[in-house]
Design a protein around this motif. Structure first.
Motif, short mmCIF file in Angstrom:
data_model
loop_
_atom_site.label_atom_id
_atom_site.label_comp_id
_atom_site.label_asym_id
_atom_site.label_seq_id
_atom_site.Cartn_x
_atom_site.Cartn_y
_atom_site.Cartn_z
N ASN B 32 50.98 92.05 79.08
CA ASN B 32 49.77 91.80 78.62
C ASN B 32 49.69 90.22 78.21
O ASN B 32 50.89 89.70 77.82
N PHE B 34 47.90 86.23 77.08
CA PHE B 34 47.08 85.94 76.10
C PHE B 34 46.91 84.38 76.00
O PHE B 34 47.90 83.82 76.38
N TYR B 36 45.95 81.50 73.15
CA TYR B 36 45.72 81.09 71.81
C TYR B 36 45.28 79.85 71.68
O TYR B 36 45.95 79.08 72.32
N GLN B 38 44.57 76.55 68.85
CA GLN B 38 44.69 76.19 67.48
C GLN B 38 44.08 74.86 67.01
O GLN B 38 44.47 73.80 67.69
N LEU B 44 45.67 79.88 64.18
CA LEU B 44 45.69 80.28 65.78
C LEU B 44 44.58 81.35 65.88
O LEU B 44 44.66 82.34 65.06
N LEU B 46 42.41 83.92 68.79
CA LEU B 46 42.37 84.25 70.15
C LEU B 46 41.32 83.61 71.28
O LEU B 46 40.27 83.56 70.66
N GLU B 88 45.30 72.65 70.27
CA GLU B 88 46.71 72.88 70.73
C GLU B 88 46.54 74.30 71.29
O GLU B 88 46.02 75.24 70.93
N PHE B 90 48.28 77.81 73.42
CA PHE B 90 49.40 78.43 73.71
C PHE B 90 49.15 79.81 74.48
O PHE B 90 48.27 80.46 74.31
N GLN B 101 56.22 93.16 70.85
CA GLN B 101 56.84 91.79 71.00
C GLN B 101 56.02 90.84 71.83
O GLN B 101 55.58 91.06 72.91
N PHE B 102 55.80 89.66 71.11
CA PHE B 102 55.33 88.55 71.95
C PHE B 102 55.94 87.50 72.09
O PHE B 102 56.45 87.04 71.15
N TYR B 103 55.76 86.81 73.06
CA TYR B 103 56.58 85.54 73.63
C TYR B 103 55.71 84.41 73.83
O TYR B 103 54.74 84.71 74.65
N PHE B 104 55.90 83.47 73.29
CA PHE B 104 54.99 82.40 73.22
C PHE B 104 55.68 81.17 74.06
O PHE B 104 56.76 80.92 74.19
N GLY B 105 54.77 80.45 74.88
CA GLY B 105 55.17 78.97 75.33
C GLY B 105 55.16 78.23 74.25
O GLY B 105 54.78 78.20 72.95
N THR B 106 55.73 77.03 74.57
CA THR B 106 55.76 75.71 73.88
C THR B 106 54.58 75.04 73.64
O THR B 106 54.65 73.98 72.71
N GLY B 107 53.39 75.48 74.07
CA GLY B 107 52.11 74.92 73.66
C GLY B 107 51.71 73.76 74.62
O GLY B 107 52.62 72.92 74.95
#
Lengths: 114, 114
Positions: B32, B34, B36, B38, B44, B46, B88, B90, B101-107
């Motif tokens: 999945n 996403f 986000y 900010q 943050l 969606l 910003e 993400f 579990q969600f894994y985020f990029g550095t933005g």
């Protein structure tokens, strides 16, 4: 609307102090998460919880612990704060299930450790 | 290591310019996806999400993103940015095999000049 409330927006603590960050959500979500957000590093998962009294380590749990005594409340604890824990801490919640969707975030708690 | 990559760290555009922010991930299996956003001083929230179906998804405020499975990409686009899009951004990935579990990029920090 889902509301995730973090009790403290700004905190200043001294090295070695114990720090409690509180998070409450009002939508009966099973999952709750603590992230820290640092410039250039994005969001990194510290701990998460799928249920009351249940906790799982995220990617950077060292120096942190958590508590989830009630479904709506998830606390992050810094047993002995250090300067490298100066950061923005974000709490989030979500419904249980693999495809139920998004994370809902609180406004963040900016912690400075001197 | 598995990751989420946002290649653009800082983007500066003039109003009415077109925007494309890249996001690539390295997690296998079903995911999945996403984006986000900010806004300055805000939490943050969606922007849009992809679970299945049409790989072109539309979000709030005129944003859209395209999932290209073969490229492991989920790029964000907007045809004409406004000053209020300064924020910003993400990218986040939820591999369904990991549950919640969600894994985020550095933005990516976007600045829109009026």
């Amino acid at each position: 609307d889902v509301k995730v409330t973090q009790s403290s927006r700004y905190l200043v603590k001294r090295t070695g102090e114990k720090v409690f960050l509180e998070c409450v959500q009002d939508m009966d979500h099973e999952n709750m998460f603590w992230y820290r957000q640092d410039p250039g590093l994005g969001l990194r998962l510290i701990y998460f919880s799928y249920d009351v009294k249940m906790k799982e380590k995220g990617d950077i749990p060292e120096g942190y612990s958590v508590s989830r005594e009630k479904k709506e409340r998830f606390s992050l604890i810094l047993e002995s704060a250090s300067t490298n824990q100066t950061s923005m801490y974000l709490c989030a919640s979500s419904l249980h299930g693999a495809s139920t969707g998004e994370l809902f975030f609180g406004e963040g708690s900016r912690l400075t450790v001197l | 290591a598995q990751s989420v990559s946002q290649h653009n760290h800082h983007v500066i555009l003039s109003e009415a310019a077109s925007l494309e922010l890249g996001c690539n991930y390295s997690y296998g299996g079903t995911v999945n996806l996403f984006w986000y956003v900010q806004y300055p001083g805000q939490h943050l929230q969606l922007l849009l999400k992809y679970f299945s179906g049409d790989p072109l998804v539309k979000g709030i405020k005129g944003f859209e993103a395209e999932f290209i499975k073969s490229k492991f990409s989920f790029n964000l686009r907007k045809p004409s940015v406004q000053w209020s899009d300064t924020a910003e951004y993400f990218c986040a990935v939820n591999p369904t095999r990991t549950g919640n579990q969600f894994y985020f990029g550095t933005g990516t920090s976007l600045t829109v000049i009026p």
